[in-house]
Design an enzyme around this catalytic site. Structure first.
Site, PDB file in Angstrom:
ATOM      1  CD  GLU A 174      -2.993  -1.223   2.190  1.00 30.20           C
ATOM      2  OE1 GLU A 174      -2.801  -0.650   3.303  1.00 30.20           O
ATOM      3  OE2 GLU A 174      -4.075  -1.625   1.830  1.00 30.20           O
ATOM      4  CD  GLU A 365      -4.025  -6.097   2.390  1.00 29.60           C
ATOM      5  OE1 GLU A 365      -4.757  -5.470   3.107  1.00 29.60           O
ATOM      6  OE2 GLU A 365      -2.930  -6.134   2.409  1.00 29.60           O
TER       7      GLU A 365
HETATM    8  C1  BG6 Z   1      -4.759  -3.049   4.740  1.00 32.44           C
HETATM    9  C2  BG6 Z   1      -3.115  -3.502   5.227  1.00 32.44           C
HETATM   10  O1  BG6 Z   1      -4.415  -1.699   4.826  1.00 32.44           O
HETATM   11  O2  BG6 Z   1      -5.901  -3.308   5.411  1.00 32.44           O
HETATM   12  C3  BG6 Z   1      -3.526  -4.612   6.173  1.00 32.44           C
HETATM   13  O3  BG6 Z   1      -2.551  -3.794   4.176  1.00 32.44           O
HETATM   14  C4  BG6 Z   1      -4.807  -4.561   7.258  1.00 32.44           C
HETATM   15  O4  BG6 Z   1      -2.443  -4.832   6.950  1.00 32.44           O
HETATM   16  C5  BG6 Z   1      -5.901  -4.392   6.111  1.00 32.44           C
HETATM   17  O5  BG6 Z   1      -4.863  -5.312   8.006  1.00 32.44           O
HETATM   18  C6  BG6 Z   1      -7.174  -4.296   7.026  1.00 32.44           C
HETATM   19  O6  BG6 Z   1      -6.933  -3.215   7.950  1.00 32.44           O
HETATM   20  P1  BG6 Z   1      -7.282  -3.210   9.451  1.00 32.44           P
HETATM   21  O7  BG6 Z   1      -6.984  -1.976  10.199  1.00 32.44           O
HETATM   22  O8  BG6 Z   1      -8.778  -3.545   9.790  1.00 32.44           O
HETATM   23  O9  BG6 Z   1      -6.356  -4.498  10.012  1.00 32.44           O
END
Ligand code: BG6
Length: 468
Positions: A174, A365
């Site tokens: 990111e 993701e």
């Molecule tokens: C992304 C990241 O921004 O979102 C992850 O790459 C992160 O590391 C994921 O876990 C979800 O965000 P959060 O804050 O719910 O864990």
């Protein structure tokens, strides 16, 4: 004819990051990372680890010691690939040492062997919010050019070591979150910089050069490997059709896509010169920088997508791990954390990106964080997660049918891990439950949720069951 199944080359998987899962923060020679001094990377961070204070990443879910059990469960679900990161301070505890830490290297050897043994392709991020803390404290972070050399050395060491095991790589997780989460993404503290915007773009330049140098090394050391960029690309829509909302949202989107523009097209876009001028930014570049960026673009675009939001012209731009936090969209439902669920937005983004770049996309993701636990019968019924998964996969199929080249899909957090943004354990993404609470209490036992069998069926039927 409508596509009702995922193509055979499409990889189904899951994704975690070292700092949110491994724990063992100071075991076997590992040094502290930028995340090890936070209770959620969106909040304040300490200068150093304060003794006696609770930090969620220090134990996380103890994947460091339990990865065999966890990978066996991933294999049972039928995952074809598994994305994780190499914690840089496990290999170079301070980041600037001459020699790597053998025990750290050995851990990832064992981990990748275990994945391969189960037929899972490792997908590896070199830097996922875990720069060695020493590089932040002593060098000031990524706006210091010296970090290029340290990162290049780290990359070379891991490419040589894992060249027979890892074929899918990404450089910076990111990278566009340098705007909203600068310490985790770029290891610099904007509030301590004279011109924070200058620091941001200088850090970005150094990461672009470092990424290109890593890509060059990767191609030389592992000729059949693929190197990707990785961006957070949850999407902001204009809040209304007022031209000011529309154009400002366009600029906001371009603020993120800028990072992909450079890493994919291999050159700085013309529009950025105006942005720099308006913020008194003068990015220092050395001879050869632009050439290396031009020569070594990435092979594919990895990205995260969780939600969408809307943007109103003139509103302050803030964000978190899920992307921009804008004005809620009245047409969408939200998770308990206020993340708006928008499967169609994923199809929109896939098309947007493919139209712009015409290179393969990898959704590395996507997922939903929910607060859930065993019911009276000991079962964890996570129907919301199943629904989220199905709706998003259906839109990915649509995007493939639209003509988008798609490498695969790694669900975020197939096992519950620490939330990056808030440091909470109760924000759970997993198909596998981990018995641990926000304060660190619990047995760490693993337990399958209802969605475990569902994802297993999705993978086995290559998505056919989405339409039954
Ligand atoms: C992304 C990241 O921004 O979102 C992850 O790459 C992160 O590391 C994921 O876990 C979800 O965000 P959060 O804050 O719910 O864990």
């Amino acid at each position: 004819m409508e596509l009702k199944q995922f193509p055979k080359e499409f990889l189904f998987g899951g994704a975690i990051a070292a700092n949110q899962a491994e724990g063992a923060w100071n075991v076997d020679g590992k040094g502290p990372s930028t995340t090890d001094v936070s209770n959620g990377i969106v909040g304040p961070v300490d200068d150093n680890v304060i003794e006696g204070k609770f930090y969620p990443s220090h134990e996380a879910i103890d994947f460091y010691h339990r990865y065999k059990e966890d990978i066996a469960l991933m294999a049972e679900m039928g995952l074809q690939c598994f994305r994780t990161s190499i914690a840089w301070p496990r290999i170079f505890p301070n980041g600037d040492e001459e020699q790597p830490n053998e025990k750290g290297l050995q851990f990832y050897d064992d981990l990748f062997d275990e994945l391969l043994k189960h037929g899972m392709e490792p997908v590896v991020t070199l830097s996922h919010y875990e720069t060695p803390l020493h590089l932040a404290n002593t060098y000031g972070g990524w706006d210091n050019r010296e970090l290029i050399g340290f990162f290049t050395k780290f990359s070379e060491v891991v490419f040589k070591r894992y060249k027979n095991k890892v074929k899918y790589w990404m450089t910076f997780n990111e990278i566009n979150n340098l705007h909203t989460i600068p310490f985790a993404t770029g290891a610099f503290r904007p509030e301590r910089k004279e011109n924070p915007v200058q620091a941001l773009y200088q850090a970005a330049h150094h990461q672009f050069v470092a990424s290109a140098l890593a890509t060059k090394l990767c191609k030389e050391i592992i000729p059949d490997a693929k190197m990707g960029a990785m961006l957070s690309l949850s999407v902001p829509y204009p809040n209304t059709c007022h031209p000011d909302d529309v154009f400002e949202t366009y600029q906001l989107r371009r603020r993120s896509l800028f990072f992909a523009d450079v890493q994919i097209r291999g050159e700085y876009p013309r529009y950025i010169k105006r942005v720099w001028k308006e913020h008194n930014v003068e990015v220092h570049m050395e001879q050869g920088d632009e050439e290396i960026i031009r020569q070594y673009p990435v092979d594919y675009l990895g990205f995260s997508y969780y939600r969408s939001t809307t943007h109103k012209a003139g509103t302050k731009i803030i964000g978190n791990t899920g992307g921009i936090i804008g004005t809620p969209n009245p047409y969408l439902e939200s998770t308990p954390w206020g993340w708006q669920i928008d499967p169609k937005g994923l199809r929109y983004v896939c098309n947007e990106l493919y139209d712009r770049y015409q290179i393969p996309l990898f959704i590395v993701e996507n997922g939903i964080g929910m607060d859930e636990g065993p019911n009276d019968n000991g079962k964890i019924i996570d129907d919301e997660r199943i629904r989220y998964l199905d709706l998003h996969l259906t839109e990915i199929l649509e995007a493939i049918e639209d003509g988008v080249e798609m490498m695969g899909y790694t669900w975020w957090g197939p096992i519950d891990i620490v939330s990056a943004g808030t440091g909470e354990m109760k924000k759970r993404y997993g198909f596998i439950y981990v018995d641990k609470d926000n304060d660190g209490n619990g047995t760490l036992d693993r337990k399958k949720k209802k969605s475990f069998d569902h994802y297993k069926e999705v993978i086995a039927s290559r998505g056919k069951n989405l339409f039954e």
